[in-house]
Design a protein around this motif. Sequence first.
Motif, mmCIF file in Angstrom:
data_model
loop_
_atom_site.group_PDB
_atom_site.id
_atom_site.type_symbol
_atom_site.label_atom_id
_atom_site.label_comp_id
_atom_site.label_asym_id
_atom_site.label_seq_id
_atom_site.Cartn_x
_atom_site.Cartn_y
_atom_site.Cartn_z
ATOM 1 N N UNK A 22 0.835 -1.205 0.000
ATOM 2 C CA UNK A 22 0.000 0.000 0.000
ATOM 3 C C UNK A 22 0.866 1.250 0.000
ATOM 4 N N UNK A 23 1.959 1.245 0.739
ATOM 5 C CA UNK A 23 2.852 2.402 0.768
ATOM 6 C C UNK A 23 3.474 2.625 -0.602
ATOM 7 N N UNK A 24 3.862 1.558 -1.299
ATOM 8 C CA UNK A 24 4.422 1.677 -2.641
ATOM 9 C C UNK A 24 3.390 2.242 -3.605
ATOM 10 N N UNK A 25 2.135 1.793 -3.488
ATOM 11 C CA UNK A 25 1.069 2.296 -4.353
ATOM 12 C C UNK A 25 0.859 3.783 -4.122
ATOM 13 N N UNK A 26 0.922 4.216 -2.880
ATOM 14 C CA UNK A 26 0.722 5.628 -2.565
ATOM 15 C C UNK A 26 1.829 6.475 -3.182
ATOM 16 N N UNK A 27 3.031 5.948 -3.250
ATOM 17 C CA UNK A 27 4.147 6.681 -3.843
ATOM 18 C C UNK A 27 3.977 6.840 -5.345
ATOM 19 N N UNK A 28 3.249 5.934 -5.996
ATOM 20 C CA UNK A 28 3.095 5.947 -7.439
ATOM 21 C C UNK A 28 1.935 6.820 -7.919
ATOM 22 N N UNK A 29 1.290 7.532 -7.018
ATOM 23 C CA UNK A 29 0.190 8.398 -7.412
ATOM 24 C C UNK A 29 0.698 9.425 -8.409
ATOM 25 N N UNK A 30 0.061 9.528 -9.589
ATOM 26 C CA UNK A 30 0.546 10.462 -10.604
ATOM 27 C C UNK A 30 0.482 11.909 -10.125
ATOM 28 N N UNK A 31 1.513 12.643 -10.452
ATOM 29 C CA UNK A 31 1.540 14.052 -10.099
ATOM 30 C C UNK A 31 1.186 14.867 -11.334
ATOM 31 N N UNK A 32 0.514 15.968 -11.108
ATOM 32 C CA UNK A 32 0.110 16.852 -12.193
ATOM 33 C C UNK A 32 0.998 18.086 -12.154
ATOM 34 N N UNK A 33 1.602 18.382 -13.294
ATOM 35 C CA UNK A 33 2.416 19.584 -13.430
ATOM 36 C C UNK A 33 1.654 20.558 -14.325
ATOM 37 N N UNK A 34 1.673 21.829 -13.974
ATOM 38 C CA UNK A 34 0.981 22.838 -14.761
ATOM 39 C C UNK A 34 1.984 23.503 -15.702
ATOM 40 N N UNK A 35 1.645 23.515 -17.002
ATOM 41 C CA UNK A 35 2.464 24.229 -17.991
ATOM 42 C C UNK A 35 1.771 25.559 -18.262
ATOM 43 N N UNK A 36 2.513 26.643 -18.113
ATOM 44 C CA UNK A 36 1.943 27.965 -18.329
ATOM 45 C C UNK A 36 2.986 28.846 -19.008
ATOM 46 N N UNK A 37 2.596 29.403 -20.170
ATOM 47 C CA UNK A 37 3.496 30.289 -20.901
ATOM 48 C C UNK A 37 2.681 31.095 -21.905
ATOM 49 N N UNK A 38 2.900 32.388 -21.938
ATOM 50 C CA UNK A 38 2.284 33.281 -22.930
ATOM 51 C C UNK A 38 0.782 33.025 -23.115
ATOM 52 N N UNK A 39 0.028 33.199 -22.090
ATOM 53 C CA UNK A 39 -1.443 33.120 -22.083
ATOM 54 C C UNK A 39 -2.010 31.733 -22.383
ATOM 55 N N UNK A 40 -1.218 30.701 -22.244
ATOM 56 C CA UNK A 40 -1.725 29.339 -22.388
ATOM 57 C C UNK A 40 -1.359 28.567 -21.126
ATOM 58 N N UNK A 41 -2.279 27.761 -20.651
ATOM 59 C CA UNK A 41 -2.045 26.994 -19.438
ATOM 60 C C UNK A 41 -2.817 25.680 -19.515
ATOM 61 N N UNK A 42 -2.153 24.573 -19.155
ATOM 62 C CA UNK A 42 -2.821 23.276 -19.108
ATOM 63 C C UNK A 42 -2.048 22.343 -18.182
ATOM 64 N N UNK A 43 -2.705 21.282 -17.757
ATOM 65 C CA UNK A 43 -2.100 20.301 -16.860
ATOM 66 C C UNK A 43 -1.346 19.243 -17.654
#
Length: 108
Positions: A22-43
């Motif tokens: 269970x601890x290993x599974x919790x570590x594998x939770x996908x992380x979301x990074x936000x890309x933002x540049x020149x009036x455009x933004x998405x995950x």
Amino acid sequence: MSTKRICILLFSVLFLTFSCSQKEEAKKTPTIEVYQKDSISFNLPSGWKVKQDYTTKDGRFLELDKYSNFRVESTMAIGILNEKQSPDSIVATQLENIRLFYQKINFK
């Protein structure tokens, strides 16, 4: 050993194994990074990176790669066009660009 002790030992081993997994599974939770540049933004989901973000007279283009084990696993392109164009025109332009690119690097 009595049956009761064997059951307790077996339960303890199963409990420890389940807790560790269970601890290993919790570590594998996908992380979301936000890309933002020149009036455009998405995950960006975990593993995806923006390789290029450039503007031409036709619009803005982004190239994204998904990395796994330090290699590119998948590639995606996003195009934001300034003017409405037909799908056939877009495909023809992209095919011509690819053809010119491969001629430039002498790929057959």
